[in-house]
Design a protein around this motif. Structure first.
Motif, PDB file in Angstrom:
ATOM      1  N   SER A 191      84.518  57.451  54.844  1.00  8.78           N
ATOM      2  CA  SER A 191      83.199  56.966  55.232  1.00  8.78           C
ATOM      3  C   SER A 191      82.160  57.846  54.558  1.00  8.78           C
ATOM      4  N   ILE A 192      80.980  57.262  54.316  1.00  9.57           N
ATOM      5  CA  ILE A 192      79.919  57.990  53.623  1.00  9.57           C
ATOM      6  C   ILE A 192      78.622  57.816  54.413  1.00  9.57           C
ATOM      7  N   PRO A 193      78.061  58.896  54.953  1.00  7.15           N
ATOM      8  CA  PRO A 193      76.789  58.772  55.655  1.00  7.15           C
ATOM      9  C   PRO A 193      75.710  58.177  54.744  1.00  7.15           C
ATOM     10  N   SER A 194      74.839  57.401  55.309  1.00  6.88           N
ATOM     11  CA  SER A 194      73.801  56.750  54.512  1.00  6.88           C
ATOM     12  C   SER A 194      72.864  57.761  53.855  1.00  6.88           C
ATOM     13  N   SER A 195      72.784  58.965  54.399  1.00  5.70           N
ATOM     14  CA  SER A 195      71.921  59.984  53.813  1.00  5.70           C
ATOM     15  C   SER A 195      72.520  60.616  52.563  1.00  5.70           C
ATOM     16  N   ASP A 196      73.764  60.283  52.246  1.00  5.80           N
ATOM     17  CA  ASP A 196      74.408  60.859  51.066  1.00  5.80           C
ATOM     18  C   ASP A 196      74.260  59.997  49.823  1.00  5.80           C
ATOM     19  N   PHE A 197      73.483  58.917  49.912  1.00  5.97           N
ATOM     20  CA  PHE A 197      73.236  58.100  48.725  1.00  5.97           C
ATOM     21  C   PHE A 197      72.012  57.230  48.950  1.00  5.97           C
ATOM     22  N   THR A 198      71.459  56.749  47.869  1.00  3.89           N
ATOM     23  CA  THR A 198      70.470  55.673  47.900  1.00  3.89           C
ATOM     24  C   THR A 198      71.012  54.546  47.022  1.00  3.89           C
ATOM     25  N   THR A 199      70.563  53.351  47.285  1.00  6.82           N
ATOM     26  CA  THR A 199      71.031  52.198  46.517  1.00  6.82           C
ATOM     27  C   THR A 199      69.924  51.725  45.583  1.00  6.82           C
ATOM     28  N   VAL A 200      70.296  51.509  44.328  1.00  4.23           N
ATOM     29  CA  VAL A 200      69.358  50.998  43.330  1.00  4.23           C
ATOM     30  C   VAL A 200      69.916  49.703  42.762  1.00  4.23           C
ATOM     31  N   VAL A 201      69.033  48.873  42.218  1.00  2.00           N
ATOM     32  CA  VAL A 201      69.479  47.619  41.616  1.00  2.00           C
ATOM     33  C   VAL A 201      70.383  47.922  40.422  1.00  2.00           C
ATOM     34  N   PRO A 202      71.398  47.088  40.179  1.00  2.00           N
ATOM     35  CA  PRO A 202      71.705  45.832  40.860  1.00  2.00           C
ATOM     36  C   PRO A 202      72.495  46.016  42.156  1.00  2.00           C
ATOM     37  N   ASN A 203      73.166  47.098  42.373  1.00  2.00           N
ATOM     38  CA  ASN A 203      73.785  47.463  43.657  1.00  2.00           C
ATOM     39  C   ASN A 203      74.638  48.710  43.424  1.00  2.00           C
ATOM     40  N   ALA A 204      74.010  49.760  42.946  1.00  2.00           N
ATOM     41  CA  ALA A 204      74.725  50.995  42.618  1.00  2.00           C
ATOM     42  C   ALA A 204      74.264  52.116  43.528  1.00  2.00           C
ATOM     43  N   LYS A 205      75.170  53.003  43.826  1.00  2.00           N
ATOM     44  CA  LYS A 205      74.863  54.156  44.677  1.00  2.00           C
ATOM     45  C   LYS A 205      74.444  55.353  43.819  1.00  2.00           C
ATOM     46  N   VAL A 206      73.317  55.944  44.175  1.00  2.00           N
ATOM     47  CA  VAL A 206      72.853  57.177  43.548  1.00  2.00           C
ATOM     48  C   VAL A 206      73.242  58.333  44.456  1.00  2.00           C
ATOM     49  N   PRO A 207      74.077  59.276  43.999  1.00  2.00           N
ATOM     50  CA  PRO A 207      74.460  60.408  44.857  1.00  2.00           C
ATOM     51  C   PRO A 207      73.233  61.175  45.335  1.00  2.00           C
ATOM     52  N   TRP A 208      73.276  61.657  46.555  1.00  2.00           N
ATOM     53  CA  TRP A 208      72.126  62.327  47.172  1.00  2.00           C
ATOM     54  C   TRP A 208      71.620  63.493  46.338  1.00  2.00           C
ATOM     55  N   ASN A 209      72.535  64.228  45.706  1.00  2.00           N
ATOM     56  CA  ASN A 209      72.103  65.425  44.971  1.00  2.00           C
ATOM     57  C   ASN A 209      71.362  65.066  43.691  1.00  2.00           C
ATOM     58  N   PHE A 210      71.647  63.880  43.104  1.00  2.00           N
ATOM     59  CA  PHE A 210      70.869  63.429  41.936  1.00  2.00           C
ATOM     60  C   PHE A 210      69.383  63.350  42.280  1.00  2.00           C
ATOM     61  N   SER A 211      69.099  62.982  43.539  1.00  2.00           N
ATOM     62  CA  SER A 211      67.706  62.795  43.967  1.00  2.00           C
ATOM     63  C   SER A 211      67.082  64.055  44.550  1.00  2.00           C
ATOM     64  N   HIS A 212      67.819  65.159  44.592  1.00  2.00           N
ATOM     65  CA  HIS A 212      67.236  66.397  45.089  1.00  2.00           C
ATOM     66  C   HIS A 212      65.989  66.723  44.273  1.00  2.00           C
ATOM     67  N   PRO A 213      64.896  67.158  44.911  1.00  2.00           N
ATOM     68  CA  PRO A 213      63.633  67.377  44.174  1.00  2.00           C
ATOM     69  C   PRO A 213      63.773  68.310  42.974  1.00  2.00           C
ATOM     70  N   SER A 214      64.702  69.244  43.030  1.00  2.00           N
ATOM     71  CA  SER A 214      64.842  70.177  41.917  1.00  2.00           C
ATOM     72  C   SER A 214      65.541  69.551  40.713  1.00  2.00           C
ATOM     73  N   MET A 215      66.192  68.384  40.907  1.00  2.00           N
ATOM     74  CA  MET A 215      66.927  67.734  39.818  1.00  2.00           C
ATOM     75  C   MET A 215      66.301  66.398  39.405  1.00  2.00           C
ATOM     76  N   ASN A 216      65.957  65.563  40.368  1.00  2.00           N
ATOM     77  CA  ASN A 216      65.245  64.296  40.136  1.00  2.00           C
ATOM     78  C   ASN A 216      65.800  63.511  38.946  1.00  2.00           C
ATOM     79  N   VAL A 217      67.092  63.252  38.981  1.00  2.00           N
ATOM     80  CA  VAL A 217      67.705  62.451  37.918  1.00  2.00           C
ATOM     81  C   VAL A 217      67.168  61.015  37.918  1.00  2.00           C
TER      82      VAL A 217
END
Length: 510
Positions: A191-217
């Motif tokens: 199972s994966i908590p919803s806080s560990d990813f965001t969803t972007v089109v077309p339906n892909a999961k972005v790992p939470w750490n990619f979105s960390h402010p210091s990395m902002n992939v």
């Protein structure tokens, strides 16, 4: 005759591990003794590691220890050569013509010496060059894999001006490596908590750490997706059951790119051994490929930092520790192939060892001199890492060393190595829960797997570098590296444990 000679060679190697020289009937010499025990050698190595906090260099070993380490494994040693008086080989290794008169003469002198002295030491063996040397057809690097059973041969080789190094190929230190993970065996997350990813089109999961402010992939993707840049991944291969690294590599928002799957690892030295092929039997390479280049697809899988880059994935090892001779050969050969591929800009190596390997280092020198930007993992261990620094080849100046930190920005991830050789870090772990790391592809299916450590940090950083290079494919390695530094959290200062810090990808692509 060849089968008979190979069998005799194997018997000689086995006997050396269990018998004295008199039992073998070998010539009486002033220096030949019983081999050191593995416990004796491990103690010397661990004391050196603890006192120097760096990798172990076989050049520091005595002749007896070199010989003992060789015969306690498979009696195969790497022998680096050069014409007497040749200088600056690290900077010139990519320019060498091994078929030239001076290089061929140096190689032939060593081959003849080893064959003649081996047959003198073991009458009746009648070994040929093909029996003792395993890669006489090596085209690019001045290194030979050779079977050596006699300590005096090693002593004499180390005195010859044509010899750059001689090292055991397959010695593994049990104490250290029992504390380290092989990097294999990861499964999809239950199972994966919803806080560990965001969803972007077309339906892909972005790992939470990619979105960390210091990395902002994700902030970089409006400018670059890595299109047109080829990344070579030298690891355990990719899973044939993971369609995102197969038939669906070009899917969703990832299109028009290329995937190459190659194998350079051979399981064994014998004549019947064949290349293992590109398929991942470990899982580590598949996970690293996912972090770099998994497609931005419609199926709910996690995507890679450079989801439009090209990928050249090698099965060069069986796990993350480069401790077998066939693994050293596999990594070295993958480096040469990548170096000779004009399309490869970046090499990602989430693998390493506590031993410096000169034959692998030759491959690093070769690829680096051909302009490749080489990222290497600083080291990941299962436990007891606080005393240990950056491993090989991340400790080399020709590589860019990467490790992982927690999201509080001031702690390494609990299994990660750190040290002054580290160049960059990536957020890889929740400070509040060490089990919540990054997300990547599993061996099959759409459910992501968790992955962390310096391995994951390295692959992620390689993907970020591809984003930067794709903004101008004509950039040089030094220009891309400088842009990564300029966008890092510590720059222009450098931290003694975490280097330039985390890379803000959105800033780096501008």
């Amino acid at each position: 005759m060849k089968f008979k000679n190979l069998l005799l060679l194997a018997l000689v190697a086995t006997a050396l591990m269990t018998c004295s020289k008199t039992e073998l009937g070998t010539p009486e010499t002033a220096h030949q003794q019983d081999p050191m025990t593995k416990a004796e050698m491990d103690q010397i190595i661990e004391e050196a590691l603890l006192s120097k906090n760096t990798v172990y260099y076989w050049r520091d070993a005595s002749n007896r220890m070199l010989w003992s380490a060789s015969v306690s494994s498979d009696s195969v040693m790497s022998l680096g050569y050069q014409p007497a008086g040749f200088e600056n080989i690290e900077e010139r290794i990519h320019e060498i013509d091994l078929n030239s008169e001076e290089w061929a003469a140096a190689r032939n002198r060593l081959v003849d010496f080893v064959v003649n002295t081996t047959n003198t030491a073991y009458p009746g063996l009648n070994a040929s060059a093909e029996d003792l040397f395993l890669n006489l057809d090596e085209e690019y690097l001045p290194t030979l894999d050779v079977r050596i059973f006699n300590q005096e041969i090693i002593e004499q080789l180390r005195e010859m001006p044509e010899v750059r190094y001689i090292e055991p190929m397959s010695y593994a230190m049990g104490g250290i490596e029992r504390r380290s993970g092989s990097g294999c065996g990861y499964s999809p997350a239950s199972s994966i908590p919803s806080s560990d990813f965001t969803t972007v089109v077309p339906n892909a999961k972005v790992p939470w750490n990619f979105s960390h402010p210091s990395m902002n992939v994700p902030g970089a993707w409006s400018t670059s997706t890595g299109s047109g840049i080829k990344v070579a991944l030298i690891d355990t291969g990719t899973s044939p059951s993971q369609s995102k690294l197969g038939s669906e590599f070009n899917s969703g928002y990832s299109a028009g790119r290329n995937l190459e799957r190659l194998g350079t690892h051979v399981s064994g030295w014998w004549w019947w051994a064949s290349n293992d092929g590109p398929d991942d039997a470990c899982g580590h390479g598949t996970q690293m490929a996912g972090l770099i280049a998994a497609p931005r697809s419609t199926t709910g899988t996690s995507l890679g930092a450079a989801y439009n880059c090209n990928l050249k994935a090698f099965r060069a090892t069986t796990d993350v520790i480069i401790n077998g001779g066939s693994e050293k050969d596999g990594v070295r050969d993958a480096l040469v192939i990548s170096g000779n591929d004009g399309g490869v800009k970046i090499i990602s190596m989430s693998i390493g060892d506590v031993f410096y390997s000169s034959t692998v280092a030759d491959g690093i020198f070769y690829a680096h001199n051909r302009g490749k930007l080489i990222f290497a993992a600083a080291g990941t261990s299962l436990s007891w890492t606080s005393w240990w620094g950056v491993i090989f080849p991340a400790n080399m100046s020709q590589t860019v060393a990467v490790t992982g930190i927690r999201d509080n920005m001031n702690q390494r991830c609990h299994t990660c190595h750190e040290g002054p050789e580290v160049d960059f870090v990536a957020v890889m772990q929740r400070a509040s829960n060490t089990s919540r790391t990054s997300l990547t592809l599993a061996m099959s299916g759409n459910q992501p797997a968790y992955v962390g450590g310096s391995s994951a940090a390295t692959a992620t950083t390689a993907g970020i570098a591809a984003l930067v290079w794709a903004t101008n494919p004509n950039q040089s390695r030094s220009q891309v590296l400088q842009r990564l530094k300029n966008a890092s959290s510590n720059y222009p200062a450098r931290n003694g444990s975490f280097g330039w810090g985390t890379i803000n990808a959105a800033q780096a692509v501008q």
